[in-house]
Design a protein around this motif. Structure first.
Motif, PDB file in Angstrom:
ATOM      1  N   SER A 223       0.837  -1.205   0.000  1.00  0.00           N
ATOM      2  CA  SER A 223       0.000   0.000   0.000  1.00  0.00           C
ATOM      3  C   SER A 223       0.873   1.257   0.000  1.00  0.00           C
ATOM      4  O   SER A 223       0.500   2.274  -0.591  1.00  0.00           O
ATOM      5  CB  SER A 223      -0.997  -0.012   1.160  1.00  0.00           C
ATOM      6  OG  SER A 223      -0.320   0.180   2.370  1.00  0.00           O
ATOM      7  N   SER A 224       2.062   1.172   0.587  1.00  0.00           N
ATOM      8  CA  SER A 224       2.930   2.364   0.535  1.00  0.00           C
ATOM      9  C   SER A 224       3.490   2.580  -0.879  1.00  0.00           C
ATOM     10  O   SER A 224       3.850   3.695  -1.237  1.00  0.00           O
ATOM     11  CB  SER A 224       4.075   2.254   1.556  1.00  0.00           C
ATOM     12  OG  SER A 224       5.047   1.335   1.103  1.00  0.00           O
ATOM     13  N   LYS A 226       1.762   2.685  -3.336  1.00  0.00           N
ATOM     14  CA  LYS A 226       0.762   3.510  -4.019  1.00  0.00           C
ATOM     15  C   LYS A 226       0.670   4.921  -3.427  1.00  0.00           C
ATOM     16  O   LYS A 226      -0.069   5.746  -3.943  1.00  0.00           O
ATOM     17  CB  LYS A 226      -0.610   2.821  -3.945  1.00  0.00           C
ATOM     18  CG  LYS A 226      -0.623   1.475  -4.664  1.00  0.00           C
ATOM     19  CD  LYS A 226      -2.030   1.076  -5.078  1.00  0.00           C
ATOM     20  CE  LYS A 226      -2.610   0.034  -4.166  1.00  0.00           C
ATOM     21  NZ  LYS A 226      -4.039  -0.196  -4.433  1.00  0.00           N
ATOM     22  N   ASP A 227       1.440   5.177  -2.373  1.00  0.00           N
ATOM     23  CA  ASP A 227       1.406   6.529  -1.792  1.00  0.00           C
ATOM     24  C   ASP A 227       1.900   7.549  -2.794  1.00  0.00           C
ATOM     25  O   ASP A 227       2.952   7.363  -3.412  1.00  0.00           O
ATOM     26  CB  ASP A 227       2.337   6.616  -0.569  1.00  0.00           C
ATOM     27  CG  ASP A 227       1.682   6.087   0.684  1.00  0.00           C
ATOM     28  OD1 ASP A 227       0.449   5.900   0.663  1.00  0.00           O
ATOM     29  OD2 ASP A 227       2.405   5.853   1.659  1.00  0.00           O
ATOM     30  N   SER A 300      -7.378   4.293  -2.305  1.00  0.00           N
ATOM     31  CA  SER A 300      -7.373   3.141  -1.416  1.00  0.00           C
ATOM     32  C   SER A 300      -6.127   3.099  -0.543  1.00  0.00           C
ATOM     33  O   SER A 300      -6.107   2.442   0.487  1.00  0.00           O
ATOM     34  CB  SER A 300      -7.462   1.848  -2.220  1.00  0.00           C
ATOM     35  OG  SER A 300      -6.267   1.657  -2.947  1.00  0.00           O
ATOM     36  N   ALA A 301      -5.084   3.803  -0.972  1.00  0.00           N
ATOM     37  CA  ALA A 301      -3.842   3.779  -0.178  1.00  0.00           C
ATOM     38  C   ALA A 301      -3.866   4.859   0.885  1.00  0.00           C
ATOM     39  O   ALA A 301      -3.133   4.813   1.850  1.00  0.00           O
ATOM     40  CB  ALA A 301      -2.649   3.986  -1.097  1.00  0.00           C
TER      41      ALA A 301
END
Ligand code: NAG
Ligand code: NAG
Ligand code: NAG
Length: 302
Positions: A223-224, A226-227, A300-301
């Motif tokens: 998920s990071s 996608k930051d 979502s991130a």
């Protein structure tokens, strides 16, 4: 959407021409090898939401049945054609020697570099949903360019030093054959990994990469990856990561005429695999944001 009218004219003849050109390899290394690009695009395609999947299928030539990876290497095939010669510099970024930094305004003159290209083709594709067709732009081409350059910006040596052309002029041996540092990162590491660990089965390698972020070593990081504040600034972050990796792992300890073998391969292979994974995850994020599956994208991130 009237942008699609002309797309129907993509003949299978033209497609055969493109694929045929794939075998005419241009000297000098040109970005992730076809294996790297194909895996990046397949990983991305498997992460698309319904809107993005539909848009991609709609933009691609119909005989491909929505298989984006079939044309992800198209930008390498056409870069020396007269009409597309201007795209040649879009595959990479030259940064000051030994500096290990990227600065958009310094290194991406007139936006003609891989970070600028991702911005440009992203902006073009954002018109798809509005249906406001700008006749100057061909959104099929924009999709292929974006998909390709998202791969290239993740290949660390594509954001390399100016005087050695991202390692292209650093000649060396890869195990027992001649190669150069750039090509080691484009292709040699991937091919050696395929041969030694995956029975030359690219699908198996791709599935292993996917397994490592859906439920494996990168699961907590993904998920990071996608930051990012907004789509148009994300490529700068990816370019900074690449030049840092180029310095820390690419150039490190390598001299002209060296022989790179097991030590280099074993320590660098995980970096290459992670960059392919990140390229795929981020390409999916872009396409999902662009085409309206925002719950699968940046949001979502956050
Ligand atoms: C878009 O580009 C593709 C590939 O270059 C070409 O085959 C197609 O005809 C173009 N579409 C339009 C509408 O010009
Ligand atoms: C963006 O891409 C278009 C082709 O689709 C090209 O004509 C234009 O020059 C590009 N702009 C920049 C800033 O590179
Ligand atoms: C996937 O993760 C395993 C460790 O769980 C590692 O041994 C393997 O090299 C990784 N493969 C790829 C392709 O990233």
């Amino acid at each position: 959407m009237d942008s699609s009218g002309g797309l129907l004219r993509w003949s299978s003849f033209a497609f055969v021409m493109f694929v045929g050109m794939a075998t005419v390899l241009v000297p000098g290394a040109l970005g992730w090898s076809k294996e790297g690009h194909i895996m990046t695009c397949r990983i991305a395609q498997n992460l698309l939401g319904p809107e993005a999947a539909h848009a991609v299928e709609h933009l691609l030539p119909h005989n491909l049945k929505g298989d984006l990876s079939a044309l992800c290497i198209w930008p390498d095939q056409i870069r020396h054609w007269h009409k597309y010669r201007w795209t040649s510099s879009l595959h990479f970024i030259d940064t000051p020697d030994k500096d290990c930094t990227f600065d958009y305004s310094r290194d991406c003159v007139k936006d003609l570099c891989v970070a600028g290209a991702i911005q440009n083709f992203t902006s073009q594709l954002l018109h798809y949903r509005e249906g406001t067709t700008d006749r100057r732009y061909n959104l099929t081409e924009a999709l292929l360019f974006l998909s390709h350059f998202m791969g290239d910006i993740h290949q660390p040596m594509h954001v390399g030093f100016t005087s050695d052309e991202g390692g292209n002029t650093i000649e060396l041996h890869w195990f027992r054959h001649k190669s150069n540092l750039h090509h080691v990162w484009d292709r040699e590491i991937i091919l050696t990994a395929l041969k030694d660990f995956y029975e030359n089965d690219m699908d198996l390698l791709q599935e292993t990469i996917e397994g490592n972020f859906t439920d494996g070593i990168w699961y907590d990081d993904v998920s990071s990856w996608k930051d990012c504040d907004d789509l148009l600034s994300c490529p700068n972050k990816y370019a900074v990561e690449s030049i840092n990796l180029a310095c820390k792992w690419g150039y490190k300890g390598v001299k002209e005429g060296a022989t790179l073998a097991d030590d280099y391969f074993n320590s660098r292979m995980p970096i290459v695999m992670k960059r392919i994974a990140q390229g795929g995850v981020r390409l999916a994020m872009f396409l999902n944001e662009i085409f309206g599956d925002s719950e699968e994208g940046i949001a979502s991130a956050a």
